[in-house]
Design an enzyme around this catalytic site. Sequence first.
Site, mmCIF file in Angstrom:
data_model
loop_
_atom_site.group_PDB
_atom_site.id
_atom_site.type_symbol
_atom_site.label_atom_id
_atom_site.label_comp_id
_atom_site.label_asym_id
_atom_site.label_seq_id
_atom_site.Cartn_x
_atom_site.Cartn_y
_atom_site.Cartn_z
ATOM 1 N N ASN A 51 -63.818 6.681 -6.859
ATOM 2 C CA ASN A 51 -62.492 6.411 -6.405
ATOM 3 C C ASN A 51 -62.124 5.036 -6.711
ATOM 4 O O ASN A 51 -62.726 4.083 -6.013
ATOM 5 C CB ASN A 51 -62.637 6.789 -4.755
ATOM 6 C CG ASN A 51 -61.585 6.529 -4.114
ATOM 7 O OD1 ASN A 51 -60.147 6.150 -4.779
ATOM 8 N ND2 ASN A 51 -61.630 6.969 -2.771
ATOM 9 N N ARG B 41 -61.273 10.495 -8.680
ATOM 10 C CA ARG B 41 -59.983 10.771 -7.875
ATOM 11 C C ARG B 41 -58.800 10.199 -8.348
ATOM 12 O O ARG B 41 -58.594 8.853 -8.641
ATOM 13 C CB ARG B 41 -60.446 10.166 -6.213
ATOM 14 C CG ARG B 41 -59.396 10.349 -5.508
ATOM 15 C CD ARG B 41 -59.630 9.672 -4.082
ATOM 16 N NE ARG B 41 -58.422 9.912 -3.093
ATOM 17 C CZ ARG B 41 -57.673 8.968 -2.427
ATOM 18 N NH1 ARG B 41 -58.303 8.104 -2.528
ATOM 19 N NH2 ARG B 41 -56.951 9.361 -1.730
ATOM 20 N N HIS C 161 -53.772 13.970 0.334
ATOM 21 C CA HIS C 161 -55.235 14.644 0.849
ATOM 22 C C HIS C 161 -55.558 16.086 0.614
ATOM 23 O O HIS C 161 -56.196 16.712 1.457
ATOM 24 C CB HIS C 161 -55.003 14.269 2.622
ATOM 25 C CG HIS C 161 -54.808 13.141 3.137
ATOM 26 N ND1 HIS C 161 -54.024 12.743 4.349
ATOM 27 C CD2 HIS C 161 -55.581 11.938 3.000
ATOM 28 C CE1 HIS C 161 -54.154 11.790 4.689
ATOM 29 N NE2 HIS C 161 -54.931 11.159 3.898
ATOM 30 N N ARG D 27 -48.507 3.409 9.203
ATOM 31 C CA ARG D 27 -47.519 3.950 8.782
ATOM 32 C C ARG D 27 -46.684 4.848 9.925
ATOM 33 O O ARG D 27 -47.361 5.544 10.651
ATOM 34 C CB ARG D 27 -47.750 5.072 7.650
ATOM 35 C CG ARG D 27 -48.184 4.383 6.420
ATOM 36 C CD ARG D 27 -48.459 5.427 5.376
ATOM 37 N NE ARG D 27 -49.491 5.057 4.489
ATOM 38 C CZ ARG D 27 -50.480 5.815 3.992
ATOM 39 N NH1 ARG D 27 -50.583 7.037 4.434
ATOM 40 N NH2 ARG D 27 -51.310 5.329 3.035
ATOM 41 N N GLU E 37 -64.627 14.639 0.667
ATOM 42 C CA GLU E 37 -64.052 14.737 -0.549
ATOM 43 C C GLU E 37 -64.887 14.198 -1.748
ATOM 44 O O GLU E 37 -64.276 14.944 -2.982
ATOM 45 C CB GLU E 37 -62.893 13.489 -0.282
ATOM 46 C CG GLU E 37 -61.580 14.027 0.659
ATOM 47 C CD GLU E 37 -60.513 12.872 1.025
ATOM 48 O OE1 GLU E 37 -61.206 11.930 1.805
ATOM 49 O OE2 GLU E 37 -59.652 12.819 0.581
#
Length: 410
Positions: free
Chosen positions: A9, A96, A185, A246, A389
Amino acid sequence: MILKVLVLNSGSSSIKYQLFDMNDLAVLAAGMIERIGEAMGHIKHRVMAAGDRAGETISRAVPVVDHRRGFELLGQILAETGAISTTDDLAGIGHRVVHGGETFREPVIITAEVVETIRKLSPLAPLHNPANLTGIEVAMAYAPAVRQVAVFDTAFHQTMPEHAFLYALPRTLYEKLHVRRYGFHGTSHYFVAKEAAAHLERPLAEMNLITLHLGNGASMAAIRGGRCVDTSMGMTPLEGLIMGTRCGDVDPAIIFYLARETGMGLRELDILLNQESGLKGICGVNDMRVVAERAGQGDSQAGLALDMFCYRIKKYLGAYLAVLGRVDALVFTGGIGENAAIVREKVCAGLEGLGIDLDPGKNLLATQGPRELQRDGRKMKIMVIPTNEELEIARQTVAVLTSRAAANRK
Ligand code: ADP
């Protein structure tokens, strides 16, 4: 020789990685190279315990000028700790990749054409795709004979119907500029959906689920018959739930108002909404542990942040119950979803009439692993499934590499 799969990643200043045994997908080593490009970088490498060998953690401060150097150091540390001797030990490398646009609905073997397409999609994810690409290019240079697979965060959401993914904007914006909901996601939503189905011993293809990935970034997905039909993040990860920094959903006209009233430019507005809002904007901190602790001590701003965070989730929950009609399970995951009992409690409070009936005792048990939290005998399951993940990327990488199509292309 045991073949291995390396999962990467790659961010703008970091490379996170995990090394898996290709046969049983056991984690052999994991780590992170951080502060790439700064005066002093850092490598943290963990070798997992196996058999009678104890695990060990290596932590080193070392300058890492760029991703290429980061990769060399990763190769060295993997060799030094005996994880791999040469890149011949690698069956594949799984990457990823944040944005796959509408092109990538599934993981793919990376070719020069795939690299170009990911590059073309960069305007849709300007912070992420270029960094992911750097990781791919460096990995390809480092291990040219090893097949590399891209796994996209957006892929799982590509099954959304048009009425869910389009915005009510002139259609040309979609056709010419690709303005639509993509969602993110996806690897996590898909992983926990599969795990939930496995835990309940039912085929995923027959299940309707609402998955809640609540971490620093947060999103929900409505899943019908195992396929995503709606998700809360949009064209970018800014839409939807309140997150660490956010704002999630806001009236877009606030942006015009702020520009007019304060003279803020695009960059400042971007920073305001993406980095200075959410929990941090409401109460000054973005870490849910601190927010919940302060709320518990009577800090009213932290209490408000917690309430707003959970209220937004509850609104989406109501929306997705209506979208799906029948829901078999709610699945909480991510750092907050897995660990913050107070969030699960507030989200589910008062929803018994809708079939969501959380058992307060089960909710408070700090058990690890997949678990069910609904009151005994209730039809709708409320589950906690730890996400993974990296494991999902490893699984998809192996699946692509061992599929017949991949064998033919070899
Ligand atoms: P990321 O999106 O960066 O992968 P994670 O999924 O690791 O994030 O989630 C990070 C969030 O989870 C942080 O807000 C952190 O405070 C929260 N979190 C982790 N453990 C707990 C806990 N025990 N209680 C409450 N919140 C927690």
